[in-house]
Design a protein around this motif. Structure first.
Motif, PDB file in Angstrom:
ATOM      1  N   ASN A 218       0.834  -1.075   0.091  1.00  0.00           N
ATOM      2  CA  ASN A 218       0.139   0.031  -0.032  1.00  0.00           C
ATOM      3  C   ASN A 218       0.938   1.223  -0.094  1.00  0.00           C
ATOM      4  OD1 ASN A 218      -2.512   1.343  -0.148  1.00  0.00           O
ATOM      5  ND2 ASN A 218      -2.528   1.457   2.186  1.00  0.00           N
ATOM      6  N   LYS A 219       1.758   1.313  -0.953  1.00  0.00           N
ATOM      7  CA  LYS A 219       2.519   2.655  -1.115  1.00  0.00           C
ATOM      8  C   LYS A 219       2.668   2.959  -2.662  1.00  0.00           C
ATOM      9  CE  LYS A 219       5.860   0.599   2.381  1.00  0.00           C
ATOM     10  NZ  LYS A 219       7.039   0.007   2.940  1.00  0.00           N
ATOM     11  N   GLU A 220       3.146   4.159  -2.905  1.00  0.00           N
ATOM     12  CA  GLU A 220       2.974   4.623  -3.997  1.00  0.00           C
ATOM     13  C   GLU A 220       4.421   5.387  -4.566  1.00  0.00           C
ATOM     14  OE1 GLU A 220       0.249   7.822  -6.649  1.00  0.00           O
ATOM     15  OE2 GLU A 220       0.146   7.875  -4.354  1.00  0.00           O
ATOM     16  N   ILE A 221       4.884   4.696  -5.688  1.00  0.00           N
ATOM     17  CA  ILE A 221       5.947   5.515  -6.163  1.00  0.00           C
ATOM     18  C   ILE A 221       5.565   6.456  -7.384  1.00  0.00           C
ATOM     19  CG2 ILE A 221       8.035   5.084  -7.824  1.00  0.00           C
ATOM     20  CD1 ILE A 221       8.025   2.213  -6.630  1.00  0.00           C
ATOM     21  N   ILE A 222       5.965   7.755  -7.216  1.00  0.00           N
ATOM     22  CA  ILE A 222       5.550   8.831  -7.857  1.00  0.00           C
ATOM     23  C   ILE A 222       6.705   9.459  -8.737  1.00  0.00           C
ATOM     24  CG2 ILE A 222       4.476  11.114  -8.033  1.00  0.00           C
ATOM     25  CD1 ILE A 222       3.092  10.446  -5.292  1.00  0.00           C
ATOM     26  N   LEU A 223       6.628   9.366 -10.057  1.00  0.00           N
ATOM     27  CA  LEU A 223       7.480  10.051 -10.931  1.00  0.00           C
ATOM     28  C   LEU A 223       7.422  11.582 -11.189  1.00  0.00           C
ATOM     29  CD1 LEU A 223       7.947   6.841 -13.462  1.00  0.00           C
ATOM     30  CD2 LEU A 223       9.074   7.170 -11.257  1.00  0.00           C
ATOM     31  N   SER A 224       8.433  12.171 -11.537  1.00  0.00           N
ATOM     32  CA  SER A 224       8.287  13.686 -12.003  1.00  0.00           C
ATOM     33  C   SER A 224       9.417  14.094 -12.583  1.00  0.00           C
ATOM     34  CB  SER A 224       7.968  14.466 -10.517  1.00  0.00           C
ATOM     35  OG  SER A 224       8.037  16.084 -10.799  1.00  0.00           O
TER      36      SER A 224
END
Length: 345
Positions: A218-224
């Motif tokens: 229940n974790k999120e990897i966010i790209l930017s």
């Protein structure tokens, strides 16, 4: 009379004695034949001159002999183990130049000895660390194997212990693979196959690799970052470096956490930044996290082997880049990978 143990000095004094003696005799013979008398004053003056020449030569060579004996003494001390022994070489002259070169050689030998000792210490500590890291999974495998034999009729128990054994085997495999990679990087046995790569594509591939684990936890990897940014790198190795940091972030964050991977191009460098809002790094550990097998006494991670971050650092440096970290205890960590931009000449 130690100076006369030198054969060349002994020959020089014999030659001087013969030449000066012959000169005095011939001079007196000439005076006796020309003036029909023995010139006592000239004879005494000749003897005084001869004595002066012999005394000057003796004192000069005696001092040279003392300098050489002192040099031999210092060399003997150095050979016997006194690494601080040096020959005085502050004056000018060929002999002092020789002493200076001997001192330089001694300093070089000291540096090699220290480096060799450091290498031995590093190998001893590394072997000790590897042994320690292997003991835990091997002991677990022995226990699981024993339990499997006892529970051979309980299929659910067999399956459970088989899965646990598989995880321990994976742990050993990861340790061995990372060790091999770091060793090859240290030895210069790996040549980076660099090409112009799209950073966005690489980071999307990396996100896909961790997507299942992130969903399970229940974790999120966010790209930017901009889609058209590029970097001269070895694609596989750079993904490996960033992956180790992302894995480290996943290991030290709780459920509902976010891990950010950003990239941007500055005037002189291109940066890849990995941020998390996890437990952070204790101030006592911040300067040691890139050391191999380093385990913090504050860390709750009992499965890590302490090779991921050192491997990332080695990979980044093999790309002529640098890696820095900033962290706040219980406030997350930020890793910054910086790579020099190509310049057009």
């Amino acid at each position: 009379m130690n100076i006369f143990t030198n054969r060349d000095i002994k020959r020089l004094f014999i030659m001087l004695f013969c030449v000066i003696g012959a000169l005095i005799i011939l001079s007196q013979l000439y005076c006796w034949l020309a003036a029909d008398a023995f010139n006592v004053i000239f004879f005494l003056f000749s003897l005084l001159l001869a004595a002066g020449v012999f005394t000057g030569c003796y004192l000069y060579f005696h001092r040279q002999q003392q300098m050489i004996e002192n040099a031999i003494s210092q060399i003997s001390l150095f050979v016997s183990g006194d690494s601080s022994a040096r020959i005085e070489s502050d004056n000018e002259g060929s002999l002092y130049k020789l002493f200076h070169e001997i001192n330089t050689l001694a300093t070089t030998l000291n540096a090699h000895a220290v480096r060799e000792q450091n290498t031995k210490d590093f190998l001893r500590n590394t072997i000790s660390d590897i042994s320690h890291q292997l003991k835990t999974p091997l002991a677990a495998l022995v226990i699981y194997n024993s339990l499997l034999q006892d529970e051979c009729e309980d299929k659910m128990a067999v399956r459970n212990f088989a899965l646990k054994s598989e995880k321990e085997i994976e742990r050993i495999e990861t340790l061995v693979q990372n060790l091999l990679k770091i060793t090859r990087l240290d030895a210069g046995a790996i040549i980076m196959d660099k090409h112009i790569e799209n950073i966005s594509d690489m980071m999307n591939d990396l996100k896909a690799h961790f997507e299942i684990r992130a969903e399970q936890e229940n974790k999120e990897i966010i790209l930017s970052g901009r889609n058209n940014e590029t970097l001269l790198c070895d694609r596989d190795w750079l993904i490996e470096a960033v992956s180790n940091i992302v894995k480290n972030a996943l290991d030290h964050t709780d459920a509902n956490s976010q891990i950010y991977i950003e990239w941007n191009r500055l005037p002189s460098v291109t940066q890849i930044i990995i941020k998390d809002n996890g437990s952070g790094i204790h101030p006592e550990d911040i300067h040691h996290i890139f050391k191999r097998f380093y385990r913090s006494r504050f860390s709750k991670d009992t499965r890590g082997v302490g090779l991921g971050l050192p491997l990332s650092k080695a990979i980044v440096e093999a790309h002529d880049g640098s890696i820095a970290v900033d962290s706040v205890l219980d406030g997350g960590s930020t890793f910054v990978l910086s790579f020099l931009n190509l310049t057009k000449l």
